[in-house]
Structures are given as C-alpha cells and as structure tokens.
Design an enzyme around this catalytic site. Structure first.
Site, PDB file in Angstrom:
ATOM      1  NE  ARG A 243      -1.703   2.214   3.280  1.00  0.00           N
ATOM      2  CZ  ARG A 243      -1.867   2.248   4.785  1.00  0.00           C
ATOM      3  NH1 ARG A 243      -2.477   1.349   5.487  1.00  0.00           N
ATOM      4  NH2 ARG A 243      -1.056   3.136   5.262  1.00  0.00           N
ATOM      5  CG  HIS A 247      -6.596   2.945   6.219  1.00  0.00           C
ATOM      6  ND1 HIS A 247      -6.677   1.444   6.153  1.00  0.00           N
ATOM      7  CD2 HIS A 247      -7.574   3.087   6.928  1.00  0.00           C
ATOM      8  CE1 HIS A 247      -7.769   0.823   6.151  1.00  0.00           C
ATOM      9  NE2 HIS A 247      -8.517   1.910   6.750  1.00  0.00           N
ATOM     10  CE1 TYR A 256       0.808   3.567   8.311  1.00  0.00           C
ATOM     11  CE2 TYR A 256      -0.328   5.298   9.559  1.00  0.00           C
ATOM     12  CZ  TYR A 256      -0.366   4.193   8.433  1.00  0.00           C
ATOM     13  OH  TYR A 256      -1.094   4.439   7.558  1.00  0.00           O
TER      14      TYR A 256
HETATM   15  C1  TPP Z   1     -14.906  -5.457  11.960  1.00  0.00           C
HETATM   16  C2  TPP Z   1     -13.910  -4.203  11.937  1.00  0.00           C
HETATM   17  N1  TPP Z   1     -13.043  -3.997  12.583  1.00  0.00           N
HETATM   18  C3  TPP Z   1     -12.273  -2.860  12.763  1.00  0.00           C
HETATM   19  C4  TPP Z   1     -12.635  -1.980  11.642  1.00  0.00           C
HETATM   20  C5  TPP Z   1     -11.637  -0.847  11.405  1.00  0.00           C
HETATM   21  N2  TPP Z   1     -10.666  -0.967  10.228  1.00  0.00           N
HETATM   22  C6  TPP Z   1     -11.000  -0.485   9.208  1.00  0.00           C
HETATM   23  S1  TPP Z   1      -9.943  -0.809   8.021  1.00  0.00           S
HETATM   24  C7  TPP Z   1      -8.884  -1.750   9.205  1.00  0.00           C
HETATM   25  C8  TPP Z   1      -7.472  -2.579   8.808  1.00  0.00           C
HETATM   26  C9  TPP Z   1      -8.014  -3.609   7.768  1.00  0.00           C
HETATM   27  O1  TPP Z   1      -6.570  -3.881   7.141  1.00  0.00           O
HETATM   28  P1  TPP Z   1      -6.297  -4.912   5.955  1.00  0.00           P
HETATM   29  O2  TPP Z   1      -7.500  -6.088   6.290  1.00  0.00           O
HETATM   30  O3  TPP Z   1      -4.920  -5.128   5.935  1.00  0.00           O
HETATM   31  O4  TPP Z   1      -6.795  -4.133   4.750  1.00  0.00           O
HETATM   32  P2  TPP Z   1      -6.260  -3.142   4.073  1.00  0.00           P
HETATM   33  O5  TPP Z   1      -6.724  -1.685   4.692  1.00  0.00           O
HETATM   34  O6  TPP Z   1      -5.152  -2.939   4.365  1.00  0.00           O
HETATM   35  O7  TPP Z   1      -6.850  -3.010   2.620  1.00  0.00           O
HETATM   36  C10 TPP Z   1      -9.538  -1.627  10.346  1.00  0.00           C
HETATM   37  C11 TPP Z   1      -9.258  -2.186  11.729  1.00  0.00           C
HETATM   38  C12 TPP Z   1     -13.481  -2.376  10.726  1.00  0.00           C
HETATM   39  N3  TPP Z   1     -13.763  -1.607   9.582  1.00  0.00           N
HETATM   40  N4  TPP Z   1     -14.395  -3.495  10.936  1.00  0.00           N
END
Ligand code: TPP
Ligand code: MG
Length: 354
Positions: A243, A247, A256
């Site tokens: 990425r 985010h 970070y």
């Molecule tokens: C059930 C849930 N817990 C927490 C969140 C908050 N949240 C949004 S994105 C994220 C991180 C996700 O990381 P990853 O699975 O690696 O996907 P990326 O964003 O890197 O594509 C979190 C914890 C959420 N959307 N849903």
C-alpha cells in the site's frame, strides 16, 4: 503449501508463460487505467466531491491480475480497497464513484456479478463461502472470489470462512492482498505465522503466495485457483503487494511509516514502472502505448464524473425509512429535522455538509 512465490515479470519471458501479447497489453492498459482512476478519485475527494476515499495505489497489478483471471459467471466479493478489481472486471467507474459519494445502494445496469463492497473487516468472507456452496448445490460451474487484506486474517470471520469452505468443499478463492499494513499495523505484527498462505494448512485447503505486484503472475495463480475451486477445492491466495498511500484520506501515514517493513529486492513497491519496462523488453508495447492508455482513461473518467453528477441526490427520508418498520419518536424527530434542513437550504445543504 508451496514455499515458492510465483513470479513472471522480471523473471521469465512472455513466451515461457501461458499468456500472449494481447494478454500483457490488456493487463498494462488496466493497470494504467486504474492508476488514473485512483489519482482522480483522490483529487475529487480533496475538493470535497466525496467525503472519504481509500486509495489502492500500488495494488493495481494484484487486482487487475485477479480480475482478468475471473470467468463471466464467477462472483466477486470486494472490499473498500478493491476498486481496481471492480473496474478491471467491468463495473463502470461511475458506480464506484457513486458508492464513495454516498450512494451505497446505487448500481447501474451492468452485468458483472459483484456483491456490495464490504467495510466491516472480513464480514464478506462467510458470505462468499455461502454463495460458493449455493453454486455447488445448484450444480452451477462458478466460484466466489473474495477479497480481503492482511488485517482481515485476524478476524474470526476469516477462520470460520476457511474452515467452512474446507469442510464443505465450497468453490471459493480467498484472495488476500497482503499490502504490508492494516491501517498503521505492519504485517510483521499481524501474525506470528511464516506467511498468510500457510494458514490454509490448518483448514485442509491449498495456500499459495504470488508476487501481487506482477499482474501476469497473479492472473496465472488466480486462474488456477478458480479452476480448482470450481472442482470443489478452495484455495487461499496471498498476493504480496504494497500500500503506497494512506489507509484512507482520513489517515496520516507519516505518523507510523517509520516502522516501514523491509521488503526483498524483487518485491518492488510500485507495479507500474517495472511492468512497462518488461512489456517493452518483450516487444509487446510500442512507443506511446502508456500515453494513449492514460488519455483513454482520462476520457473515461470525465464521462464517469459527469454520469455520477447527473444522478439525483437521495431524499433525506431515505436515510431513515429502510431501517425500521416503525420509527421511534426520536428517529421521527430526526427525520423531520433532516427534511427541514433540506427544505430550508436546498442544494446548499450539501455545501453545508462540508
Ligand atoms: C470489524 C471491523 N473492525 C475494525 C474495523 C476498522 N478498520 C478499518 S480498515 C482496518 C484495517 C484493515 O486492514 P487490512 O485487512 O490489511 O486491509 P487494508 O485496509 O490494508 O486493505 C480496520 C481495523 C472495521 N472496518 N471493521
Ligand atoms: Mg492490509
């Protein structure tokens, strides 16, 4: 599980793959096209056209490769980050923009079988397995492809989905884009396993790793995985990608990014330049190809923005009415207050929101 990470670009010649020059050009065109989409979407968000946007810069190759591996009838279960995959699969750019602009129910009359993009992490994984099981009950020759990130592998839904698929032979490809980060959490803090692919062993299914910044390697691996899945053998694919941006537009990665993980040299952070260079070396693209693809993407984007702007805004009541059969007194009060604001300010309401 195989320890090998499948790679094509920078590793093999096109002749030594199952693909031809048209396949390589199609991949490059879509990598360029989706990169332009991402850049434009970010710019639109910055001027308040939509409230937030999760950029996928750096992940175009993984998503284009997976999209090109899918058959017309396969079901796609995207996340908020899978917009390059949706676009490369044939979902109109205007649909994707409208979702981000606050029209989550909107979809145009296209024929791509795609489920709503999931924002609650990993919640789409059991749905995809269920759709896969439904396909096998109906003897339909199709599979689900479900997208998720490295962070999703720490959710119960991931483990439940893989377990279920393994036990019931559900035709499902679990497509994990390991982009190095779950918001601010680096991949080395996400799991103590050697990889994400290795987790497949625990559920009796196959797990494979692929260079996710290589669209042809990803296409080959996902094609094989979908074929196996349609025969009742689910597969977990870990696409190693990165990425590059924040985010979402609400995130500040400078807070970070010092914890930046070290990547092996072959794991380039950007898929585009390396693929352009490789395609040129293979004699697949002539001078001006990227410029023409960029120009075509710009025109497509201009049309998509115009289309998105022509869709009427929903009425404020639509926020409330589909939720309960009967609204509580407080929600009735809020519904009336929302209507009063729109009546008073009309089109300006949306300016006030910003
Ligand atoms: C059930 C849930 N817990 C927490 C969140 C908050 N949240 C949004 S994105 C994220 C991180 C996700 O990381 P990853 O699975 O690696 O996907 P990326 O964003 O890197 O594509 C979190 C914890 C959420 N959307 N849903
Ligand atoms: Mg991630």
């Amino acid at each position: 599980m195989s320890d090998d990470v499948t790679r094509v670009v920078g590793e093999r010649d096109l002749d030594a793959t199952r693909f031809d020059a048209d396949d390589a050009r199609a991949a490059l065109r879509d990598v360029v096209r989706t990169r332009r989409f991402d850049e434009r979407a970010l710019a639109l968000q910055r001027r308040g056209w939509m409230s937030g946007y999760p950029p996928f810069e750096g992940q175009e190759a993984a998503q284009v490769g997976a999209a090109h591996a899918m058959e017309a009838d396969d079901r796609l279960f995207p996340t908020y980050r899978s917009n390059a995959l949706q676009i490369a699969r044939g979902v109109p750019m205007s649909d994707v923009l409208l979702f981000r602009r606050g029209f989550p129910e909107y979809h145009s009359d296209h024929d791509v079988p795609v489920f709503p993009q999931a924002v609650p992490i990993a919640s789409q994984i059991p749905h995809a397995v269920g759709a896969g099981m439904a396909a096998s009950h109906r003897d339909a020759d199709r599979a689900s492809l479900v997208c998720f990130g490295d962070g999703a592998t720490s959710e119960g839904d991931f483990h439940e989905g893989l377990n279920f698929a393994g036990v019931f032979d559900a035709p499902t490809v679990f497509f994990c884009e390991n982009n190095g980060w779950a918001i601010s959490l680096p991949e080395r803090r996400q799991t103590a396993s050697d990889s994400i692919a290795v987790k497949a062993d625990a559920y009796g299914i196959e797990g494979v790793q692929v260079d996710g910044n290589d669209p042809l390697a990803t296409r080959a691996v996902v094609e094989d995985a979908l074929e196996r899945a349609r025969d009742g053998d689910p597969v977990l694919v870990e696409a190693l990608t990165y990425r590059q941006g924040a985010h979402t537009t609400a995130d500040d990665p400078s807070q970070y990014r010092e914890g930046e993980p070290d990547l092996p040299e072959w794991r380039v952070r950007d898929p585009l330049d390396r693929f352009v260079e490789w395609c040129r070396g293979q004699g697949v693209v002539e001078e001006g190809f990227v410029e023409r693809a960029t120009e075509a993407a710009n025109e497509e984007l201009a049309d998509a923005v115009e289309t998105a702007e022509s869709v009427p805004r929903p009425e404020p009541e639509e926020l409330f009415d589909p939720v309960y059969g009967e609204l509580s007194p407080e929600l009735r009060r809020q519904r009336e207050a929302a209507r009063a604001v729109v009546d008073e300010h009309g089109e300006e309401t949306y300016e006030l929101e910003r």
